[in-house]
Motif scaffolding. Structure first.
Motif, mmCIF file in Angstrom:
data_model
loop_
_atom_site.group_PDB
_atom_site.id
_atom_site.type_symbol
_atom_site.label_atom_id
_atom_site.label_comp_id
_atom_site.label_asym_id
_atom_site.label_seq_id
_atom_site.Cartn_x
_atom_site.Cartn_y
_atom_site.Cartn_z
ATOM 1 N N UNK A 200 0.830 -1.209 0.000
ATOM 2 C CA UNK A 200 0.000 0.000 0.000
ATOM 3 C C UNK A 200 0.860 1.253 0.000
ATOM 4 N N UNK A 201 1.985 1.220 0.682
ATOM 5 C CA UNK A 201 2.901 2.363 0.664
ATOM 6 C C UNK A 201 3.409 2.618 -0.751
ATOM 7 N N UNK A 202 3.637 1.550 -1.508
ATOM 8 C CA UNK A 202 4.122 1.698 -2.881
ATOM 9 C C UNK A 202 3.086 2.391 -3.765
ATOM 10 N N UNK A 203 1.805 2.222 -3.463
ATOM 11 C CA UNK A 203 0.761 2.877 -4.263
ATOM 12 C C UNK A 203 0.743 4.382 -4.067
ATOM 13 N N UNK A 204 1.403 4.872 -3.021
ATOM 14 C CA UNK A 204 1.390 6.306 -2.722
ATOM 15 C C UNK A 204 2.655 7.017 -3.187
ATOM 16 N N UNK A 205 3.491 6.328 -3.955
ATOM 17 C CA UNK A 205 4.678 6.973 -4.505
ATOM 18 C C UNK A 205 4.262 8.127 -5.420
ATOM 19 N N UNK A 206 5.141 9.129 -5.526
ATOM 20 C CA UNK A 206 4.843 10.310 -6.333
ATOM 21 C C UNK A 206 4.656 9.951 -7.795
ATOM 22 N N UNK A 207 3.625 10.509 -8.405
ATOM 23 C CA UNK A 207 3.405 10.358 -9.846
ATOM 24 C C UNK A 207 4.105 11.528 -10.536
ATOM 25 N N UNK A 208 5.223 11.253 -11.191
ATOM 26 C CA UNK A 208 6.008 12.332 -11.792
ATOM 27 C C UNK A 208 5.456 12.771 -13.140
ATOM 28 N N UNK A 209 4.696 11.934 -13.784
ATOM 29 C CA UNK A 209 4.135 12.298 -15.086
ATOM 30 C C UNK A 209 3.037 13.350 -14.915
ATOM 31 N N UNK A 210 2.968 14.351 -15.805
ATOM 32 C CA UNK A 210 1.904 15.362 -15.711
ATOM 33 C C UNK A 210 0.524 14.811 -16.040
ATOM 34 N N UNK A 211 0.465 13.624 -16.592
ATOM 35 C CA UNK A 211 -0.820 13.006 -16.880
ATOM 36 C C UNK A 211 -0.692 11.494 -16.705
ATOM 37 N N UNK A 212 -1.841 10.844 -16.508
ATOM 38 C CA UNK A 212 -1.858 9.385 -16.334
ATOM 39 C C UNK A 212 -1.749 8.735 -17.703
ATOM 40 N N UNK A 213 -0.633 8.038 -17.921
ATOM 41 C CA UNK A 213 -0.374 7.425 -19.216
ATOM 42 C C UNK A 213 -1.070 6.070 -19.320
ATOM 43 N N UNK A 214 -1.372 5.699 -20.565
ATOM 44 C CA UNK A 214 -2.135 4.468 -20.784
ATOM 45 C C UNK A 214 -1.526 3.655 -21.912
ATOM 46 N N UNK A 215 -0.211 3.430 -21.818
ATOM 47 C CA UNK A 215 0.445 2.627 -22.833
ATOM 48 C C UNK A 215 0.026 1.169 -22.759
ATOM 49 N N UNK A 216 0.360 0.409 -23.784
ATOM 50 C CA UNK A 216 0.044 -1.017 -23.784
ATOM 51 C C UNK A 216 0.941 -1.735 -22.789
ATOM 52 N N UNK B 212 3.329 -3.999 -22.764
ATOM 53 C CA UNK B 212 4.776 -4.054 -22.962
ATOM 54 C C UNK B 212 5.217 -3.030 -24.012
ATOM 55 N N UNK B 213 4.491 -1.918 -24.103
ATOM 56 C CA UNK B 213 4.794 -0.895 -25.091
ATOM 57 C C UNK B 213 5.870 0.064 -24.620
ATOM 58 N N UNK B 214 6.110 1.095 -25.424
ATOM 59 C CA UNK B 214 7.147 2.088 -25.136
ATOM 60 C C UNK B 214 6.723 3.046 -24.029
ATOM 61 N N UNK B 215 5.422 3.266 -23.898
ATOM 62 C CA UNK B 215 4.893 4.233 -22.932
ATOM 63 C C UNK B 215 4.353 3.494 -21.719
ATOM 64 N N UNK B 216 4.583 4.060 -20.538
ATOM 65 C CA UNK B 216 4.126 3.423 -19.292
ATOM 66 C C UNK B 216 2.606 3.356 -19.229
ATOM 67 N N UNK B 217 2.114 2.436 -18.444
ATOM 68 C CA UNK B 217 0.694 2.364 -18.137
ATOM 69 C C UNK B 217 0.559 2.436 -16.620
#
Length: 324
Positions: free
Chosen positions: A275-291, A293-298
């Motif tokens: 649960x502590x890991x779920x509260x890590x800082x989100x550094x991206x300015x938006x929530x990414x939705x890559x595939x 195993x794609x190039x962009x994080x999901x």
């Protein structure tokens, strides 16, 4: 003159938009996790139930008193244009509703025929007021009434001469609460995983040849979260896990002897770690939705992974608690 007025009007609108944007950014800052130190009394010896009750009070108070206050029922800008923080608030509120119900039905009662605590009878329904209600009843007012009732309950369990208010730390009622938590976590991980879309087999009646359901359903279905809702689901999950982290931390304080007797403390600590890991800082300015195993994080799949791991540790904890 007209041109000057139009220019001044344009500058004025731009300034107003900028100010509202900066306010929205400030109000979108998520609260820090509640630590174990915050759940212990400043003076005197803590009694069973103090940490859990304090965690519920602190979570509710933080939702109301954080920068911008409670935003879910605001009808004026910039709040009305924000969705991430209201989604976070709703997730935390769902956890508040679950644990307040368990406190009323399980933690404060010695057996099924025992009377409910009068203050918890007041607090639990008030948390169920629609979070979008802004007039009558006003959500914030109802939630503050619930907090006051919980504070009265906490004061009563601290009073050694008051035997009417109790908090029972037993393995069986903890398992009942963990059952509810597991259902929440399972639902969240499924909704988060649907960010990329997946075909799911129908397992509704699996394991029982005599089981039936109201209406027929296909053997499989395509499940996919709308592109517009992906960030809302993500931040709702952040709210769920933020509040649940506080409650699990409190349970380690109140149920310590029960956990140690069952040699189950490490399983709870594993839940807390995930649960502590779920509260890590989100550094991206938006929530990414890559595939996957794609190039962009999901970000949704990353969150689903932590929640699934927490749920797996929770299943292990329940098994240990139900063993003799």
């Amino acid at each position: 003159m007209v041109a000057v007025n139009k220019k001044a009007l344009g500058i004025g609108i731009a300034v107003v938009v900028l100010i509202n944007y900066l306010i929205a950014v400030w109000w979108s800052v998520e609260p820090d996790p509640i630590s174990a130190e915050q759940l212990r009394p400043q003076s005197g010896q803590a009694v069973v139930g103090y940490a859990t009750t304090t965690a519920v009070i602190d979570v509710a108070t933080t939702l109301l008193d954080k920068p911008g206050g409670f935003l879910s029922n605001d009808i004026m800008p910039p709040s009305v244009m924000m969705d991430n923080m209201p989604a976070f608030e709703f997730g935390a509120l769902e956890q508040l509703r679950d644990i307040s119900l368990m406190m009323r039905r399980e933690f404060s009662r010695s057996q099924s025929q025992s009377a409910e605590n009068k203050d918890l009878q007041v607090a639990q329904p008030k948390f169920n007021i629609d979070h979008r209600s802004w007039m009558v009843p006003r959500a914030e007012s109802e939630y503050r009434d619930a907090i006051k009732a919980l504070e009265r309950y906490r004061a009563d369990i601290l009073d050694a001469n008051n035997q009417d208010a109790q908090f029972y730390a037993r393995a069986d009622n903890l398992v009942s609460y963990l059952d509810e938590v597991g259902k929440r976590l399972g639902s969240l991980s499924q909704r988060l995983a649907a960010s990329v879309g997946q075909e799911r087999l129908n397992t509704d009646l699996a394991g029982d040849t005599g089981a039936r359901q109201s209406t027929g359903s296909s053997g499989s279905s395509m499940v996919r979260t709308s592109w517009w809702k992906i960030d809302d689901v993500f931040y709702e999950a952040r709210g769920h896990t933020w509040a649940l982290l506080a409650f699990m931390t409190a349970i380690e304080e109140d149920f310590g002897p029960v956990l140690d007797k069952k040699n189950a403390r490490v399983s709870l600590q594993q839940i807390i770690r995930e649960l502590e890991a779920t509260q890590e800082t989100v550094w991206s300015p938006m929530i990414l939705n890559g595939s996957g195993f794609g190039l962009v994080a999901n970000h949704s799949l990353v969150m689903a992974n932590y929640i699934s791991r927490a749920n797996a540790a929770l299943i292990d904890l329940k098994q240990l608690l139900t063993q003799g």
